[in-house]
Design an enzyme around this catalytic site. Structure first.
Site, mmCIF file in Angstrom:
data_model
loop_
_atom_site.group_PDB
_atom_site.id
_atom_site.type_symbol
_atom_site.label_atom_id
_atom_site.label_comp_id
_atom_site.label_asym_id
_atom_site.label_seq_id
_atom_site.Cartn_x
_atom_site.Cartn_y
_atom_site.Cartn_z
ATOM 1 N N TYR A 141 15.657 44.164 -45.113
ATOM 2 C CA TYR A 141 16.371 43.499 -46.202
ATOM 3 C C TYR A 141 15.727 43.798 -47.560
ATOM 4 O O TYR A 141 16.389 43.764 -48.588
ATOM 5 C CB TYR A 141 16.371 41.983 -45.998
ATOM 6 C CG TYR A 141 17.533 41.436 -45.207
ATOM 7 C CD1 TYR A 141 17.872 41.968 -43.971
ATOM 8 C CD2 TYR A 141 18.284 40.366 -45.697
ATOM 9 C CE1 TYR A 141 18.925 41.450 -43.243
ATOM 10 C CE2 TYR A 141 19.338 39.842 -44.970
ATOM 11 C CZ TYR A 141 19.655 40.383 -43.747
ATOM 12 O OH TYR A 141 20.703 39.850 -43.025
ATOM 13 N N LYS A 191 12.209 46.363 -31.266
ATOM 14 C CA LYS A 191 12.832 47.603 -30.792
ATOM 15 C C LYS A 191 11.703 48.628 -30.704
ATOM 16 O O LYS A 191 11.748 49.704 -31.310
ATOM 17 C CB LYS A 191 13.955 48.030 -31.761
ATOM 18 C CG LYS A 191 14.828 49.169 -31.266
ATOM 19 C CD LYS A 191 15.759 48.791 -30.125
ATOM 20 C CE LYS A 191 16.478 50.033 -29.593
ATOM 21 N NZ LYS A 191 17.255 49.761 -28.366
ATOM 22 N N ASP A 223 18.349 44.760 -28.042
ATOM 23 C CA ASP A 223 19.650 44.924 -27.361
ATOM 24 C C ASP A 223 19.691 44.065 -26.100
ATOM 25 O O ASP A 223 20.670 43.375 -25.817
ATOM 26 C CB ASP A 223 19.946 46.403 -27.066
ATOM 27 C CG ASP A 223 18.779 47.143 -26.426
ATOM 28 O OD1 ASP A 223 17.657 46.602 -26.368
ATOM 29 O OD2 ASP A 223 18.996 48.293 -25.963
ATOM 30 N N ASP A 247 18.898 37.722 -38.140
ATOM 31 C CA ASP A 247 20.206 37.439 -38.727
ATOM 32 C C ASP A 247 21.281 37.566 -37.651
ATOM 33 O O ASP A 247 22.130 36.690 -37.486
ATOM 34 C CB ASP A 247 20.472 38.439 -39.867
ATOM 35 C CG ASP A 247 21.842 38.240 -40.491
ATOM 36 O OD1 ASP A 247 22.200 37.076 -40.759
ATOM 37 O OD2 ASP A 247 22.551 39.245 -40.708
ATOM 38 N N ASP A 251 23.348 34.343 -35.250
ATOM 39 C CA ASP A 251 24.803 34.122 -35.195
ATOM 40 C C ASP A 251 25.272 34.035 -33.746
ATOM 41 O O ASP A 251 26.105 33.195 -33.398
ATOM 42 C CB ASP A 251 25.562 35.256 -35.904
ATOM 43 C CG ASP A 251 25.876 34.930 -37.364
ATOM 44 O OD1 ASP A 251 25.077 34.204 -37.987
ATOM 45 O OD2 ASP A 251 26.908 35.406 -37.871
HETATM 46 C C1 IPM Z 1 22.227 34.329 -43.266
HETATM 47 C C2 IPM Z 1 23.262 35.108 -44.045
HETATM 48 C C3 IPM Z 1 22.552 35.893 -45.149
HETATM 49 C C4 IPM Z 1 21.573 36.852 -44.487
HETATM 50 C C5 IPM Z 1 23.500 36.631 -46.122
HETATM 51 C C6 IPM Z 1 24.518 35.704 -46.745
HETATM 52 C C7 IPM Z 1 22.739 37.374 -47.187
HETATM 53 O O1 IPM Z 1 23.978 35.932 -43.175
HETATM 54 O O2 IPM Z 1 21.541 33.500 -43.885
HETATM 55 O O3 IPM Z 1 22.121 34.548 -42.055
HETATM 56 O O4 IPM Z 1 21.944 37.969 -44.105
HETATM 57 O O5 IPM Z 1 20.413 36.481 -44.343
HETATM 58 MG MG MG Z 2 23.543 35.650 -41.122
#
Ligand code: IPM
Ligand code: MG
Length: 359
Positions: A141, A191, A223, A247, A251
């Site tokens: 990032y 990885k 993975d 990240d 999710d």
């Molecule tokens: C998160 C979001 C952020 C990230 C974005 C909005 C920059 O997806 O906090 O997970 O990638 O960290």
């Molecule tokens: Mg995110």
């Protein structure tokens, strides 16, 4: 001395969900919590007003705050901005970097009432309680060099995936300590079969392990970790990983709990100063319609009380209030299913507030 909390509603559903969370914060204040609340602009809202997704005044207030509550940033109207540094996401990343909020805690906890709301079978997810510890101020990032440039007659885009030993060590220690307080298991995700930076990551985790003899350390390729998260998620206790893998995996972990609308997060620096935000985004498609789930933001307030304000009891009271409204069958659209009562963002916030006040 009263503690300063900065509220940054941001974009999309951000203002709606933070409004509900602030109701709970105000109730905590009425119950004796000594805090002062302030608001500021960030993300697209900052860009529209000041030409900057992280206006100087906002960063100043953030530096002076004990804790920050952030809604969400981003939206299609800003996605076409040529200058990447003006995009709403840069406001969020700038806050994380400037405040050195390197430790991102993302708890994926299944409320038993929501086992049916998950897309996975109830027996796969019931009892799920994972803590993802994501490194937040380094990795790909932020790595340099980065850019898009012309090479040999075509455009080339590039980023750099980089971690220093000290960056790995400090997030590793947060994760080991977290595992000590929880189930004693830590899985480091990398990885290392392909990327040197994660070979170093794995080495550092192994070097730290003897200092935490009560923690059982394991390693997994990212993975495989993605697969295991949907195959048998309950094998995980604490997961530690870098910025980008964290990240993505968080999710996936969020959906195990029924909805990403349930997942809070804390981003901490060495001084327990923290920024608290739901893991979901700004959901511009449902903004302003009362459809957003405010629970992740409300649960982020609970994390703020626990990690930055030393108020574990108030935090638990908020979490119990959330459990109570779920018990009562109230659901926002994202977690509704037959037999439950669908409510709006505000109705959900008011119900949590009422349950909190009764407790
Ligand atoms: C998160 C979001 C952020 C990230 C974005 C909005 C920059 O997806 O906090 O997970 O990638 O960290
Ligand atoms: Mg995110």
């Amino acid at each position: 001395m009263s503690k300063k909390i900065l509220v940054l509603p941001g974009d999309g559903i951000g203002p709606e969900i933070t409004t509900e969370a602030v109701k709970i914060l105000n109730a905590c204040r009425d119950a004796g919590l000594d805090v002062e609340l302030e608001q500021a602009l960030v993300g697209g809202a900052g860009y529209d007003a000041e030409g900057d997704p992280l206006p100087a005044a906002t960063l100043d207030k953030a530096r002076n705050a004990d804790a920050i509550l952030l809604g969400a940033v981003g939206g299609p109207q800003w996605d076409t901005l040529e200058d990447l540094s003006k995009r709403p996401e840069k406001g969020l990343l700038g806050l994380r970097k400037n405040l050195n909020l390197f430790a991102n805690l993302r708890p994926a906890l299944l409320y038993p009432q929501l086992a049916e709301a998950s897309t996975l079978k109830p027996e796969v997810v019931s009892g799920l309680d994972i803590m993802i510890v994501r490194e937040l101020t380094g990795g790909i990032y932020f790595g340099q060099p980065r850019g898009i440039e012309e090479r040999d007659g075509e455009r080339v885009g590039y980023n750099t995936y980089v971690y220093s030993e000290s960056e790995i060590e400090r997030i590793g220690r947060v994760a080991f300590e977290m595992a000590q307080k929880r189930g004693g298991k830590l899985c480091s995700v990398d990885k290392a079969n392909v990327l040197e930076v994660t070979i170093l990551w794995r080495e550092v985790m192994n070097r730290l392990a003897p200092e935490y003899p009560d923690v059982e350390l394991s390693h997994m390729y990212v993975d495989n970790a993605a697969m295991q998260l949907v195959r048998a998620p309950k094998q995980f206790d604490v997961v530690v990983t870098g910025n980008m893998f964290g990240d993505i995996l968080s999710d996936a972990a969020a959906m195990l709990t029924g909805s990403i609308g349930m997942l809070p997060s804390a981003s901490l620096n060495e001084h327990q100063q923290g920024m608290y935000e739901p893991c979901h985004g700004s959901a511009p498609d449902i903004a302003g319609q009362g459809l957003a789930n405010p629970l992740a933001t409300i649960l982020s307030v609970a994390m703020m009380l626990r990690y930055s304000l030393g108020q574990a009891e108030l935090a638990a009271r908020i979490e119990r209030a959330v459990g109570q409204v779920l018990d009562d069958g109230l659901r926002t659209a994202d977690i509704a299913y037959p037999g439950t009562r669908q409510v709006s963002t505000r109705e959900m916030g008011d119900a949590v507030l009422a349950a909190f006040l009764e407790a």
